[in-house]
Scaffold this motif. Sequence first.
Motif, PDB file in Angstrom:
ATOM      1  N   HIS A  69       0.802  -1.155  -0.082  1.00 36.49           N
ATOM      2  CA  HIS A  69      -0.226   0.064  -0.041  1.00 36.49           C
ATOM      3  C   HIS A  69       0.856   1.327   0.056  1.00 36.49           C
ATOM      4  CE1 HIS A  69      -3.540  -2.753   1.099  1.00 36.49           C
ATOM      5  NE2 HIS A  69      -2.422  -3.226   1.648  1.00 36.49           N
ATOM      6  N   GLY A  70       0.504   2.269  -0.632  1.00 38.90           N
ATOM      7  CA  GLY A  70       0.893   3.716  -0.417  1.00 38.90           C
ATOM      8  C   GLY A  70       2.268   3.889  -1.385  1.00 38.90           C
ATOM      9  N   ARG A  71       2.497   3.172  -2.310  1.00 38.93           N
ATOM     10  CA  ARG A  71       3.790   3.267  -3.012  1.00 38.93           C
ATOM     11  C   ARG A  71       3.804   4.506  -3.547  1.00 38.93           C
ATOM     12  NH1 ARG A  71       7.143  -1.634  -4.610  1.00 38.93           N
ATOM     13  NH2 ARG A  71       8.223  -0.040  -5.799  1.00 38.93           N
ATOM     14  N   PRO A  72       4.903   5.548  -3.360  1.00 42.18           N
ATOM     15  CA  PRO A  72       4.895   6.918  -4.182  1.00 42.18           C
ATOM     16  C   PRO A  72       5.028   6.763  -5.398  1.00 42.18           C
ATOM     17  CG  PRO A  72       6.362   6.536  -2.262  1.00 42.18           C
ATOM     18  CD  PRO A  72       5.851   5.348  -2.340  1.00 42.18           C
ATOM     19  N   ASP A  73       5.931   5.788  -5.851  1.00 41.11           N
ATOM     20  CA  ASP A  73       6.091   5.631  -7.599  1.00 41.11           C
ATOM     21  C   ASP A  73       4.720   5.333  -8.207  1.00 41.11           C
ATOM     22  OD1 ASP A  73       5.997   2.983  -6.350  1.00 41.11           O
ATOM     23  OD2 ASP A  73       7.811   2.453  -7.117  1.00 41.11           O
ATOM     24  N   VAL A  74       3.827   4.473  -7.524  1.00 37.58           N
ATOM     25  CA  VAL A  74       2.507   4.406  -8.516  1.00 37.58           C
ATOM     26  C   VAL A  74       1.606   5.380  -8.362  1.00 37.58           C
ATOM     27  CG1 VAL A  74       0.686   2.782  -8.736  1.00 37.58           C
ATOM     28  CG2 VAL A  74       2.766   1.733  -7.925  1.00 37.58           C
ATOM     29  N   ILE A  75       1.615   6.112  -7.062  1.00 39.62           N
ATOM     30  CA  ILE A  75       0.795   7.351  -6.927  1.00 39.62           C
ATOM     31  C   ILE A  75       1.208   8.339  -7.876  1.00 39.62           C
ATOM     32  CG2 ILE A  75       0.277   9.190  -5.277  1.00 39.62           C
ATOM     33  CD1 ILE A  75       0.377   6.761  -3.125  1.00 39.62           C
ATOM     34  N   ALA A  76       2.443   8.570  -7.852  1.00 41.27           N
ATOM     35  CA  ALA A  76       3.049   9.501  -8.717  1.00 41.27           C
ATOM     36  C   ALA A  76       2.454   9.460 -10.475  1.00 41.27           C
ATOM     37  CB  ALA A  76       4.598   9.446  -8.722  1.00 41.27           C
ATOM     38  N   SER A  77       2.653   8.176 -10.896  1.00 46.06           N
ATOM     39  CA  SER A  77       2.190   7.871 -12.352  1.00 46.06           C
ATOM     40  C   SER A  77       0.953   8.190 -12.524  1.00 46.06           C
ATOM     41  CB  SER A  77       2.683   6.450 -12.567  1.00 46.06           C
ATOM     42  OG  SER A  77       1.622   5.504 -12.042  1.00 46.06           O
ATOM     43  N   MET A  78       0.071   7.947 -11.296  1.00 47.11           N
ATOM     44  CA  MET A  78      -1.465   8.339 -11.391  1.00 47.11           C
ATOM     45  C   MET A  78      -1.600   9.793 -11.541  1.00 47.11           C
ATOM     46  SD  MET A  78      -2.625   5.370  -8.693  1.00 47.11           S
ATOM     47  CE  MET A  78      -3.925   6.299  -8.256  1.00 47.11           C
ATOM     48  N   VAL A  79      -0.783  10.422 -10.644  1.00 43.39           N
ATOM     49  CA  VAL A  79      -0.933  12.022 -10.618  1.00 43.39           C
ATOM     50  C   VAL A  79      -0.656  12.661 -11.862  1.00 43.39           C
ATOM     51  CG1 VAL A  79      -0.150  14.061  -9.351  1.00 43.39           C
ATOM     52  CG2 VAL A  79      -0.878  12.089  -7.873  1.00 43.39           C
ATOM     53  N   ASP A  80       0.700  12.079 -12.375  1.00 39.73           N
ATOM     54  CA  ASP A  80       1.099  12.654 -13.500  1.00 39.73           C
ATOM     55  C   ASP A  80       0.134  12.703 -14.623  1.00 39.73           C
ATOM     56  OD1 ASP A  80       3.403  12.995 -12.516  1.00 39.73           O
ATOM     57  OD2 ASP A  80       4.466  11.410 -13.414  1.00 39.73           O
ATOM     58  N   GLN A  81      -0.907  11.319 -14.558  1.00 42.68           N
ATOM     59  CA  GLN A  81      -1.769  11.127 -15.678  1.00 42.68           C
ATOM     60  C   GLN A  81      -2.971  12.442 -15.705  1.00 42.68           C
ATOM     61  OE1 GLN A  81      -2.007   9.756 -18.985  1.00 42.68           O
ATOM     62  NE2 GLN A  81      -4.125  10.693 -18.834  1.00 42.68           N
ATOM     63  N   LEU A  82      -3.386  12.252 -14.095  1.00 43.22           N
ATOM     64  CA  LEU A  82      -4.554  13.143 -13.805  1.00 43.22           C
ATOM     65  C   LEU A  82      -4.034  14.623 -14.107  1.00 43.22           C
ATOM     66  CD1 LEU A  82      -5.211  11.606 -10.076  1.00 43.22           C
ATOM     67  CD2 LEU A  82      -6.776  12.162 -12.141  1.00 43.22           C
ATOM     68  N   LYS A  83      -2.777  15.064 -14.203  1.00 43.74           N
ATOM     69  CA  LYS A  83      -2.743  16.406 -14.853  1.00 43.74           C
ATOM     70  C   LYS A  83      -2.635  16.758 -16.233  1.00 43.74           C
ATOM     71  CE  LYS A  83       0.781  17.379 -10.736  1.00 43.74           C
ATOM     72  NZ  LYS A  83       2.179  17.183 -10.581  1.00 43.74           N
ATOM     73  N   GLU A  84      -2.481  15.429 -16.748  1.00 46.41           N
ATOM     74  CA  GLU A  84      -2.814  15.595 -18.281  1.00 46.41           C
ATOM     75  C   GLU A  84      -4.373  15.474 -18.862  1.00 46.41           C
ATOM     76  OE1 GLU A  84      -0.453  15.587 -20.642  1.00 46.41           O
ATOM     77  OE2 GLU A  84       1.122  15.713 -19.172  1.00 46.41           O
ATOM     78  N   TYR A  85      -4.895  14.439 -18.368  1.00 40.76           N
ATOM     79  CA  TYR A  85      -6.418  14.451 -18.572  1.00 40.76           C
ATOM     80  C   TYR A  85      -6.752  13.267 -17.751  1.00 40.76           C
ATOM     81  CZ  TYR A  85      -4.991  11.167 -22.240  1.00 40.76           C
ATOM     82  OH  TYR A  85      -4.160  10.458 -23.107  1.00 40.76           O
ATOM     83  N   HIS A 112      -9.995   3.691 -19.426  1.00 46.09           N
ATOM     84  CA  HIS A 112      -9.860   4.829 -18.455  1.00 46.09           C
ATOM     85  C   HIS A 112      -8.307   5.215 -18.084  1.00 46.09           C
ATOM     86  CE1 HIS A 112      -9.796   7.681 -14.726  1.00 46.09           C
ATOM     87  NE2 HIS A 112     -11.159   7.689 -15.193  1.00 46.09           N
ATOM     88  N   PRO A 113      -7.899   6.244 -18.500  1.00 44.25           N
ATOM     89  CA  PRO A 113      -6.647   6.736 -18.738  1.00 44.25           C
ATOM     90  C   PRO A 113      -5.740   6.646 -17.126  1.00 44.25           C
ATOM     91  CG  PRO A 113      -7.641   8.861 -18.848  1.00 44.25           C
ATOM     92  CD  PRO A 113      -8.767   7.697 -18.965  1.00 44.25           C
ATOM     93  N   VAL A 114      -6.283   6.994 -16.109  1.00 44.76           N
ATOM     94  CA  VAL A 114      -5.759   6.772 -14.835  1.00 44.76           C
ATOM     95  C   VAL A 114      -5.531   5.440 -14.433  1.00 44.76           C
ATOM     96  CG1 VAL A 114      -5.573   7.548 -12.470  1.00 44.76           C
ATOM     97  CG2 VAL A 114      -6.671   9.094 -14.257  1.00 44.76           C
ATOM     98  N   VAL A 115      -6.374   4.441 -14.821  1.00 49.67           N
ATOM     99  CA  VAL A 115      -6.520   3.000 -14.686  1.00 49.67           C
ATOM    100  C   VAL A 115      -5.336   2.590 -15.287  1.00 49.67           C
ATOM    101  CG1 VAL A 115      -7.527   0.986 -15.037  1.00 49.67           C
ATOM    102  CG2 VAL A 115      -8.990   2.748 -14.054  1.00 49.67           C
TER     103      VAL A 115
END
Length: 475
Positions: free
Chosen positions: A73-89, A337-340
Amino acid sequence: MGQLLSSPIITPPTPVLREKPASNDGGRDDDSNRDNDNLIPILDKAEGHFWFPKNGNKIIDACGGAGVACLGHGRPDVIASMVDQLKEYQYVSYTHFASKPVQDVSDWLVRSTDGKMQKVFLMCSGSEAVEAAIKLSREYFLWTGEPQRVNFITRWESYHGTTMGSLSASGHVARRAPFEPVLLGARFHKISSCNPYRQQLDGESDTDFVARKVAELKAEFQRLGPDTVAAVILEPVVGAALGCAPAVHGYLRAIKALCEQHGALLVLDEVMCGMGRTGTLHAWQHEDVTPDLQTIGKGFAGGYMPASALLVGSKVASAMQRSSGRVFTHGHTYQNHPVVAAAALKVQHIIEENGLLDNVQVQGRLLERVLRKRLGQHPHVGDIRGRGLFWGIEFVRDKATKEPFAPELQVAQRVYLAAMKKFRVLVYAGQGCAGNGRGDHVMVMPAYDISSRMVASIAERVACAVEDAFQDISA
Ligand SMILES: Cc1ncc(COP(=O)(O)O)c(C=O)c1O
């Protein structure tokens, strides 16, 4: 607070369970930290391989929830990849645009099968993926001029999902029961599971056992009319319904051959056992038996996003030609879904780059060894089975006769509660593995990056929980 399927066991908790004391929680496990309708603890946070409920406890995650959290749980690397995508769309409708993350994860999945699976439909839940597999099987036979193929053959002691189609395919008696009159019974036909512990005869070789299973399927094809069967759907290693039961060697290959002989598709449901859980990325790679359609879920994105997919093999993919108007009549709002996609791809890259499938095999062997050593002789442990980091322990009233406990005793649930409350380890409890809704088991499914030290600790705690729970259960 209402909740669906809040516990792996869906029968309501019995008074026995509600009245059990909070053991050695030092008074912290009080009702203010519980969901009052369900008497389950409220979670504060989850980190690494631990759950932290609000009552201040720290619980080892030995099952990834429902076999999901394969990287903890809570891996920063996976979370970062999701946040990066969220910033795109954050969303794209699949009818209007394609997206790079979806293309990337689809390409990655196709490569992971050496191109044996050629197309990918990205969705959010295992049930959706199975539903799509059922519908694509049907539509494939419309494209190929065999509209009479309307039947599906599936197995008892299986679980394929909670929607009407996937539940109709499922052989989980308790989960089907309330809906039995409205399930698609006329089209979904059941054969027995492949469960050597309960079905293999004394002295029967694996080859003879497999031959007997294949004969049963063959008889079902004949009964239905071989050219009316669209697909056979099964889990290569059965998850929650049977408690981590791998098919006997040779079974999948023989079933595939029979499907080919009768012109039916083979759908392998790898929602629980796939994406590395059993030590190869795809469970079918153990015996190199390529399905026509494959479903994945759970470990695909490790719970960072709700992710599932339908993978399409060459036969169906080549029949699906947009140019001739053959488009799969199916779709969900949140499909592709792009974030998925971003989360799933990152999880898979981490598994690949860190050689975690090797770790699944190594730690899986250790887990098996310790579980067998600690529990193999226990008078109420009938079977310990599994593969990779996917292990089930089946409990029996009588080891010689394999008689299961009465379902009302909720034996698996008691082991689960002892494990969580007294030994601070989370396992997954299930019922129904002995058939007809009877039989109790717990499942141990730690994360792929687990250490030997942690595996030994998990196995020891689970063994203690089993011993402890049976002090209270009168056989
Ligand atoms: C083998 C299998 N198929 C399908 C499903 C359904 O997946 P979901 O609960 O994500 O809809 C499950 C869920 O446990 C499963 O184990």
